[in-house]
Design a protein around this motif. Structure first.
Motif: not given
Length: 254
Positions: A55-74
Motif C-alpha cells: 500500500v503506497l500512501s503519502g504523509a501530510g496534506a498531499d499524496f505527491c505534488l510531482g517531481a522535484d523541480r528544484q532538483e531538476f534546476a540544480e
C-alpha cells in the motif's frame, strides 16, 4: 523487512507492506533520494513472496505534488548536458516498472494533490483508491516539459484511453476524483476517513491468495495489456526529459 529510510515510513503487518512517502514539507515531491529508497523497498518486495500487497500512501496534506523541480534546476546548473537528469529519469522508470511488475499487488492510497509524477506513481499501481477531495493534474506542458516521467504516457493511455489523456495533457487542467474514477484512474472514491477501510476490503482477500498465483496473474495481465505495443517507446523517456530540460536551459541562457 522494516528498515529506516530518510524519505519513507515502511511498516509490515503480516502479508501487507505499507510504504508512506514521508517528505510532506515538499509535498512528497519525487526527489532522487526518495526514488532510491523506493527502489530498495520494491526490490526487497520482489524477493519476498510472503508479501501479498503493498500500500503506497503519502504523509501530510498531499499524496505527491510531482517531481522535484528544484532538483531538476540544480542538476542542470551542475551539468547543463543533462547527464544527471538521465540518471534520475531512469530511476523513475525503474520505480514505476517495479510497481507494475512486482509479484505483490500494489495499491495507491490517494489524498490531497496527485500531480504530474505523482499521477505516474499512482497509475503504475494495480489498484487505486482516492479520497473524494483528491485533485489531479498533468502539468508538464504548462511548465515546459514533455510528459516523459517514468514512462507514464503509454500506461495512462492504456488505463484511461488515448482521447481523454490527450485532452488532459494538452490543457494541463485540473480534474477531480469523480473524473479520475470515470477515467479508471481510480477504482474507488470514498471520503478520506474511509480510505483505510476501502483498502482493507482489497487486502483482506489478497492475503489469502497463493503467492505464485498472484505473481502469475500479474504477469499475464501485464503481458496482455502490452500485447498490442510493438515497441516500448517509454524506454527513451529519460533521454527525452533530459534533452527537453537541457534545451530549455540553453534557450534561457541564450
Amino acid at each position: 523487512m522494516i528498515e529506516h529510510f530518510k524519505t519513507l515510513v515502511v511498516q509490515r503487518e503480516n502479508a501487507v507492506l505499507t510504504v508512506r512517502l514521508n517528505t510532506p514539507e515538499s509535498g512528497n515531491s519525487l526527489s532522487e533520494p526518495l526514488l532510491d529508497d523506493l527502489l530498495t523497498v520494491l526490490g526487497a518486495v520482489q524477493d519476498d513472496p510472503g508479501i501479498r500487497a503493498v500500500v503506497l500512501s503519502g504523509a501530510g496534506a498531499d499524496f505527491c505534488l510531482g517531481a522535484d523541480r528544484q532538483e531538476f534546476a540544480e542538476s542542470l546548473a551542475a551539468d547543463p548536458a543533462g547527464t544527471g537528469l538521465r540518471v534520475l529519469g531512469n530511476k523513475a522508470r525503474r520505480v514505476c516498472e517495479a510497481l507494475s511488475t512486482t509479484g505483490a499487488v500494489t495499491i495507491a492510497r490517494l489524498h490531497g494533490g496527485v500531480i504530474g509524477a505523482g499521477v505516474a506513481l499512482a497509475v503504475f499501481c494495480d489498484l487505486r483508491a482516492g479520497a473524494d477531495t483528491c485533485r489531479f493534474r498533468l502539468p508538464e506542458l504548462a511548465v515546459g516539459v514533455a510528459p516523459a516521467w517514468g514512462g507514464v504516457l503509454p500506461r495512462l493511455m492504456n488505463e484511461a484511453g488515448a482521447a481523454r489523456i490527450r485532452e488532459l495533457i494538452l490543457t494541463a487542467g485540473n480534474f477531480d476524483a469523480a473524473t479520475a474514477k470515470e477515467l479508471s484512474l481510480l477504482h474507488t472514491v470514498v471520503p478520506e476517513e474511509e480510505l483505510d477501510s476501502a483498502i482493507a476490503r482489497w487486502t483482506k482477500p489478497l492475503v489469502r491468495r497463493s503467492p505464485s498465483a498472484l505473481r502469475t496473474a500479474k504477469l499475464m495481465m501485464n503481458a496482455y495489456a502490452n500485447a498490442n505495443r510493438l515497441a516500448d517507446a517509454s524506454l527513451f523517456d529519460a533521454e527525452l526529459l533530459s534533452s527537453a530540460l537541457s534545451a530549455a536551459q540553453y534557450a534561457r541562457r541564450g
